[in-house]
Design a protein around this motif. Structure first.
Motif, PDB file in Angstrom:
ATOM      1  N   GLN A 206      11.975 -23.297   3.965  1.00  0.00           N
ATOM      2  CA  GLN A 206      11.831 -21.838   4.069  1.00  0.00           C
ATOM      3  C   GLN A 206      10.386 -21.501   4.441  1.00  0.00           C
ATOM      4  N   GLN A 208       6.950 -19.241   5.974  1.00  0.00           N
ATOM      5  CA  GLN A 208       6.383 -17.936   5.664  1.00  0.00           C
ATOM      6  C   GLN A 208       5.421 -17.494   6.757  1.00  0.00           C
ATOM      7  N   LEU A 243      16.957 -13.313  -2.539  1.00  0.00           N
ATOM      8  CA  LEU A 243      15.701 -14.087  -2.478  1.00  0.00           C
ATOM      9  C   LEU A 243      14.462 -13.260  -2.812  1.00  0.00           C
ATOM     10  N   LEU A 244      14.654 -11.972  -3.091  1.00  0.00           N
ATOM     11  CA  LEU A 244      13.481 -11.144  -3.410  1.00  0.00           C
ATOM     12  C   LEU A 244      13.366 -10.925  -4.905  1.00  0.00           C
ATOM     13  N   CYS A 248       8.682  -6.387  -6.819  1.00  0.00           N
ATOM     14  CA  CYS A 248       8.118  -7.241  -5.771  1.00  0.00           C
ATOM     15  C   CYS A 248       6.915  -6.517  -5.169  1.00  0.00           C
ATOM     16  N   LEU A 253       7.018  -9.322   0.153  1.00  0.00           N
ATOM     17  CA  LEU A 253       8.117  -8.957   1.055  1.00  0.00           C
ATOM     18  C   LEU A 253       7.791  -9.359   2.498  1.00  0.00           C
ATOM     19  N   HIS A 256       7.114 -13.526   2.787  1.00  0.00           N
ATOM     20  CA  HIS A 256       8.198 -14.483   2.541  1.00  0.00           C
ATOM     21  C   HIS A 256       9.565 -14.030   3.040  1.00  0.00           C
ATOM     22  N   TYR A 257       9.706 -12.751   3.423  1.00  0.00           N
ATOM     23  CA  TYR A 257      11.055 -12.255   3.680  1.00  0.00           C
ATOM     24  C   TYR A 257      11.259 -11.690   5.087  1.00  0.00           C
ATOM     25  N   LEU A 328      14.075  -3.287   5.587  1.00  0.00           N
ATOM     26  CA  LEU A 328      15.059  -4.381   5.527  1.00  0.00           C
ATOM     27  C   LEU A 328      16.216  -4.192   6.510  1.00  0.00           C
ATOM     28  N   ARG A 333      15.711 -11.137   7.890  1.00  0.00           N
ATOM     29  CA  ARG A 333      14.965 -12.009   6.976  1.00  0.00           C
ATOM     30  C   ARG A 333      14.608 -13.322   7.666  1.00  0.00           C
TER      31      ARG A 333
END
Length: 552
Positions: A206, A208, A243-244, A248, A253, A256-257, A328, A333
């Motif tokens: 995963q 970033q 995954l959040l 947060c 956010l 990583h997302y 979002l 993501r």
């Protein structure tokens, strides 16, 4: 699955993985659908449509979607439309097929299932509510405890929802400094993770975003990276993104997302156009999201591989008007990346190694394009403290023979050699000798990965090695040429040794060239006709004696 026989209308959206296999989350459904005892008319009440998401650089292009469409038809289903075959290789990606197909689909559905009186179709000019709303916590609220909740003592085997934070042990460049491509052999420590794997398996990582991009994004959208928030679903029953952490920070956010380095899709520009307060910008955004503007969008976005962050720079008035609630919906993501595991637990206990080419290339944009995951991994230096990477392991598509006497022929040019390094280490640790490797790269002195390791195994009698260094002589020599040159050995291993053949590497021309080389071996040494050779290779594939894992 049990409810399928009662459903009036189903739209199937499915990908194809491996060598024409259904994705993991579809395997149970697939087994159920292909049961021999399902009566032919069991789905006669079902109206259905199938949308396939595939990549035409693979031989089994959209195989699952085609097969699903055919099977539901067999069981009596009524197809509303022909199966749609989205293609990642198309200039506009799957959208090229999906967009017109959706228009036709809704027309068909509305004709069959008219809206109840009093209900209207929502106009395309209406901005839909966001999936989640973002609620900032007061600035003086205490910082939240920890990030993602870690399960207690009994740690489950790591998975996408619970990755293992593996320390990076080493990160070594395995190509010469003068070579155009930076390739790394990276080692992770998985002690205490409960991860097990065998040759052919895949490690999921995963990635970033880099701090500079995160900072730029926050500045453009006028977001405070240190603000804490919680997400609330707009519709009751919508689950939160697993995954959040809750609460947060904006920084977490964005780091990583949110995939701010991906090339944005048409839907991104469509949603942006609703927020635009600037007429010029709004007109351009509407053009990009219209059917007529797709060529224009392609040359702005897809051809130069412009990132989401760069696109936001070009629409500054709109960007600073984006409501945080829509982040979002606007930006997908970050997806995990898959790497063939390049080591065996029998040779390197508690370790996972990968062989990774750092993705970097030029387009007409002044900044070179960089792969998100490979650039991030290459930048990690374990000598600068504790560096960790979230990862988990998945079963791979390639299975190596259980019988120790079965020889294996492995064809792995470039980083395609990674799964074979795992297989050879595993087989050597078990004392197996019938290992034959065809490896190809550009130059012996520049990108001959793991040279010392292979040469030692050759000296000890564990490995037969054939190399093709394409640029070390006038005419280019590739692995397929070495297969043809050594056709007698290949034929012997196949015909008397019952060998299994494995192929891994880039999906451009190589797989076809290798398949042709193997067919010519069957013709010249086995005396088969061209059509018999083709059928023989297909039979080897069906019985899993010829397996390939290629990527584009």
């Amino acid at each position: 699955m049990a409810n399928l026989i009662h459903e009036p209308l189903v739209v199937f959206v499915c990908a194809t993985t491996g060598q024409g296999d259904p994705p993991d989350n579809m395997k149970m459904f697939w087994r159920f659908l292909f049961r021999k005892n399902l009566p032919p008319g069991s789905l006669c009440q079902l109206d259905y449509a199938v949308l396939g998401l595939g990549d035409s650089s693979y031989p089994k292009f959209n195989f699952v979607a085609k097969k699903l469409h055919k099977r539901v038809l067999q069981l009596g289903g009524n197809p509303l439309l022909p199966v749609a075959l989205g293609d990642d290789q198309h200039d506009l990606g799957p959208d090229a097929v999906v967009d017109p197909w959706l228009v036709a689909l809704w027309d068909k559905i509305l004709a069959l299932y008219p809206l109840p009186p009093g209900l209207e179709i929502i106009s395309p000019d209406t901005r839909l509510p966001p999936k989640y709303t973002l609620h900032y916590l007061p600035e003086d609220s205490p910082p939240p405890e920890g990030a993602l909740p870690q399960p207690t003592a009994l740690r489950a085997v790591p998975s996408e929802l619970r990755p293992f934070a593996a320390p990076v042990v080493s990160n070594q460049r395995v190509t010469a400094q003068s070579h155009f491509q930076d390739v790394r052999l990276i080692e992770f420590d998985i002690t205490g993770s409960a991860i097990t794997f065998s040759a052919g398996d895949v490690v999921m990582i995963q990635p970033q975003n880099c701090p500079e991009d995160v900072q730029q994004f926050c500045q453009l959208l006028r977001l405070d990276p240190d603000r804490h928030f919680v997400l609330k679903p707009t519709e009751p029953g919508t689950s939160l993104p697993p995954l959040l952490p809750q609460p947060c920070t904006i920084r977490h956010l964005v780091t990583h997302y949110l995939d701010i380095s991906c090339v944005p899709r048409r839907s991104f520009f469509e949603l942006l156009s609703y927020f635009s307060t600037n007429e010029l910008e709004r007109e351009k955004l509407q053009e990009f999201s219209s059917a007529q503007g797709q060529e224009e969008l392609y040359s702005y976005c897809n051809r130069p591989r412009r990132t989401t962050l760069e696109a936001l720079w070009d629409f500054p008035h709109t960007t600073c008007a984006i409501p945080a609630d829509y982040l979002l919906d606007l930006i997908p993501r970050i997806r995990p990346r898959a790497f063939s595991i390049a080591s065996s637990l029998l040779a390197h206990p508690d370790r996972i190694q990968i062989l990774m080419a750092v993705v970097q290339y030029k387009t007409r944009l002044s900044k070179p394009r960089r792969g998100l995951c490979s650039t991030w991994l290459a930048s990690l230096n374990p000598e600068q403290g504790d560096v960790r990477v979230p990862l988990w392991v998945k079963k791979g598509g390639m299975k190596f023979p259980a019988d120790p006497a079965t020889p294996v022929i492995m064809i792995g040019p470039g980083t395609g050699v990674a799964p074979f390094r795992a297989a050879i280490q595993e087989r050597v640790a078990q004392g197996r000798r019938g290992n034959c490797l065809f490896f190809g790269c550009r130059q012996k002195s520049k990108d001959f990965y793991c040279q010392a390791e292979w040469e030692e195994l050759v000296a000890k009698g564990f490995l037969t090695l054939f190399t093709a260094f394409s640029r070390d002589q006038e005419e280019k020599v590739y692995v397929q040429h070495r297969i043809q040159e050594n056709r007698r050995l290949v034929w012997e291993l196949l015909s008397t040794g019952n060998a299994h053949v494995y192929l891994a590497g880039n999906a451009k021309q190589m797989p076809v060239a290798v398949a042709e080389a193997l067919q010519s071996v069957l013709q010249l040494e086995g005396g088969l006709s061209p059509s018999e050779a083709e059928e023989h290779l297909s039979a080897l594939e069906r019985s899993q004696r010829f397996q390939s894992e290629t990527w584009s």
